[in-house]
Design a protein around this motif. Structure first.
Motif, mmCIF file in Angstrom:
data_model
loop_
_atom_site.group_PDB
_atom_site.id
_atom_site.type_symbol
_atom_site.label_atom_id
_atom_site.label_comp_id
_atom_site.label_asym_id
_atom_site.label_seq_id
_atom_site.Cartn_x
_atom_site.Cartn_y
_atom_site.Cartn_z
ATOM 1 N N LEU A 99 17.968 4.318 -3.818
ATOM 2 C CA LEU A 99 18.157 2.868 -3.962
ATOM 3 C C LEU A 99 17.093 2.081 -3.208
ATOM 4 O O LEU A 99 16.599 1.060 -3.697
ATOM 5 C CB LEU A 99 19.549 2.470 -3.484
ATOM 6 N N GLY A 100 16.729 2.561 -2.014
ATOM 7 C CA GLY A 100 15.696 1.872 -1.232
ATOM 8 C C GLY A 100 14.363 1.832 -1.950
ATOM 9 O O GLY A 100 13.718 0.779 -2.045
ATOM 10 N N ASN A 101 13.927 2.973 -2.472
ATOM 11 C CA ASN A 101 12.647 3.013 -3.181
ATOM 12 C C ASN A 101 12.727 2.311 -4.530
ATOM 13 O O ASN A 101 11.775 1.639 -4.943
ATOM 14 C CB ASN A 101 12.187 4.460 -3.362
ATOM 15 N N MET A 102 13.860 2.426 -5.212
ATOM 16 C CA MET A 102 14.039 1.777 -6.501
ATOM 17 C C MET A 102 13.927 0.257 -6.363
ATOM 18 O O MET A 102 13.266 -0.407 -7.155
ATOM 19 C CB MET A 102 15.389 2.151 -7.091
ATOM 20 N N ALA A 103 14.552 -0.275 -5.333
ATOM 21 C CA ALA A 103 14.495 -1.722 -5.115
ATOM 22 C C ALA A 103 13.051 -2.183 -4.921
ATOM 23 O O ALA A 103 12.640 -3.214 -5.482
ATOM 24 C CB ALA A 103 15.343 -2.105 -3.906
ATOM 25 N N ASP A 104 12.283 -1.429 -4.149
ATOM 26 C CA ASP A 104 10.878 -1.806 -3.946
ATOM 27 C C ASP A 104 10.079 -1.752 -5.241
ATOM 28 O O ASP A 104 9.259 -2.626 -5.500
ATOM 29 C CB ASP A 104 10.226 -0.885 -2.906
ATOM 30 N N ARG A 105 10.311 -0.733 -6.041
ATOM 31 C CA ARG A 105 9.582 -0.622 -7.313
ATOM 32 C C ARG A 105 9.887 -1.809 -8.221
ATOM 33 O O ARG A 105 8.996 -2.350 -8.866
ATOM 34 C CB ARG A 105 9.948 0.681 -8.019
ATOM 35 N N LEU A 106 11.155 -2.194 -8.275
ATOM 36 C CA LEU A 106 11.540 -3.286 -9.160
ATOM 37 C C LEU A 106 11.118 -4.653 -8.624
ATOM 38 O O LEU A 106 10.713 -5.525 -9.387
ATOM 39 C CB LEU A 106 13.057 -3.268 -9.393
ATOM 40 N N ILE A 107 11.212 -4.854 -7.315
ATOM 41 C CA ILE A 107 10.921 -6.163 -6.718
ATOM 42 C C ILE A 107 9.438 -6.335 -6.403
ATOM 43 O O ILE A 107 8.836 -7.344 -6.749
ATOM 44 C CB ILE A 107 11.769 -6.375 -5.444
ATOM 45 N N ARG A 108 8.835 -5.353 -5.737
ATOM 46 C CA ARG A 108 7.445 -5.477 -5.284
ATOM 47 C C ARG A 108 6.430 -4.904 -6.262
ATOM 48 O O ARG A 108 5.266 -5.256 -6.214
ATOM 49 C CB ARG A 108 7.261 -4.752 -3.953
ATOM 50 N N GLY A 109 6.872 -3.919 -7.042
ATOM 51 C CA GLY A 109 5.932 -3.233 -7.926
ATOM 52 C C GLY A 109 5.263 -2.041 -7.245
ATOM 53 O O GLY A 109 4.406 -1.393 -7.829
ATOM 54 N N PHE A 110 5.666 -1.743 -6.017
ATOM 55 C CA PHE A 110 5.163 -0.582 -5.273
ATOM 56 C C PHE A 110 6.153 -0.260 -4.167
ATOM 57 O O PHE A 110 7.012 -1.072 -3.839
ATOM 58 C CB PHE A 110 3.772 -0.842 -4.688
ATOM 59 N N VAL A 111 5.991 0.919 -3.598
ATOM 60 C CA VAL A 111 6.835 1.333 -2.479
ATOM 61 C C VAL A 111 5.954 1.418 -1.232
ATOM 62 O O VAL A 111 4.958 2.141 -1.225
ATOM 63 C CB VAL A 111 7.485 2.714 -2.750
ATOM 64 N N PRO A 112 6.289 0.672 -0.182
ATOM 65 C CA PRO A 112 5.526 0.771 1.064
ATOM 66 C C PRO A 112 5.806 2.113 1.752
ATOM 67 O O PRO A 112 6.956 2.507 1.905
ATOM 68 C CB PRO A 112 6.055 -0.379 1.929
ATOM 69 N N ASP A 113 4.758 2.796 2.133
ATOM 70 C CA ASP A 113 4.856 4.049 2.883
ATOM 71 C C ASP A 113 4.171 3.852 4.222
ATOM 72 O O ASP A 113 3.230 3.069 4.338
ATOM 73 C CB ASP A 113 4.190 5.194 2.117
ATOM 74 N N MET A 114 4.643 4.587 5.258
ATOM 75 C CA MET A 114 4.051 4.362 6.574
ATOM 76 C C MET A 114 4.052 5.569 7.507
ATOM 77 O O MET A 114 3.430 5.531 8.538
ATOM 78 C CB MET A 114 4.747 3.182 7.270
ATOM 79 N N ILE A 115 4.730 6.639 7.166
ATOM 80 C CA ILE A 115 4.796 7.798 8.064
ATOM 81 C C ILE A 115 3.763 8.819 7.606
ATOM 82 O O ILE A 115 3.760 9.231 6.443
ATOM 83 C CB ILE A 115 6.211 8.414 8.081
#
Length: 153
Positions: A99-115
């Protein structure tokens, strides 16, 4: 059964909150990154438009809709099932991460990664990815070591 459902939703909510906080802070990581444990792990901001290992890059909304369909289908199928505690935790981690990654894909158009792993060449990832992976490992352990938990499904 009621308590397990509450546990499930509390874990999903915890994953979503932690994932959201880290993703909101991620763009503030300096361009050179931050070393947390020298030679082991650091922070580096990246934007992923695909799914695992950047597969299907460039179609984030499609992968977001597919993710939504999988999560919704899983919810509809599992909502009436009496699932044992161990798989409940695994499923909650997987659902929260998805759900966390899905929301980013739908809202932002990408998934922020940082680790970033510094001891091996591995794609940069995020909390949702970590929860998905840990959930999958727990699910495999459950399926292999506790098949009776799945006999009723």
């Amino acid at each position: 059964m009621k308590r397990r459902k509450l546990t499930f939703w509390l874990i999903v909510a915890a994953v979503l909150v932690l994932d959201r906080i880290t993703k909101e802070l991620a763009p503030g990581i300096p361009a050179g990154g931050i070393m947390l444990i020298p030679g082991v792990i650091g922070l580096r901001y990246a934007e992923n438009t695909g799914i695992a290992f950047s597969l299907l890059s460039g179609v984030p909304r499609l992968t977001g809709v597919l993710g939504l369909a999988v999560v919704a289908g899983g919810y509809v199928w599992l909502r009436t099932k009496d699932i044992a505690p161990f798989p409940t935790v695994a499923l909650a981690l997987m659902a929260g991460g998805a759900l966390g990654n899905m929301a980013d894909r739908l809202i932002r158009g990408f998934v922020p990664d940082m680790i970033e792993t510094l001891f091996m060449n591995f794609p940069v990832f995020n909390i949702a990815d970590s929860c998905l992976t840990v959930g999958c490992v727990l699910m495999m352990i459950s399926l292999l070591c506790r098949p009776k938990d799945w006999a009723k499904l």
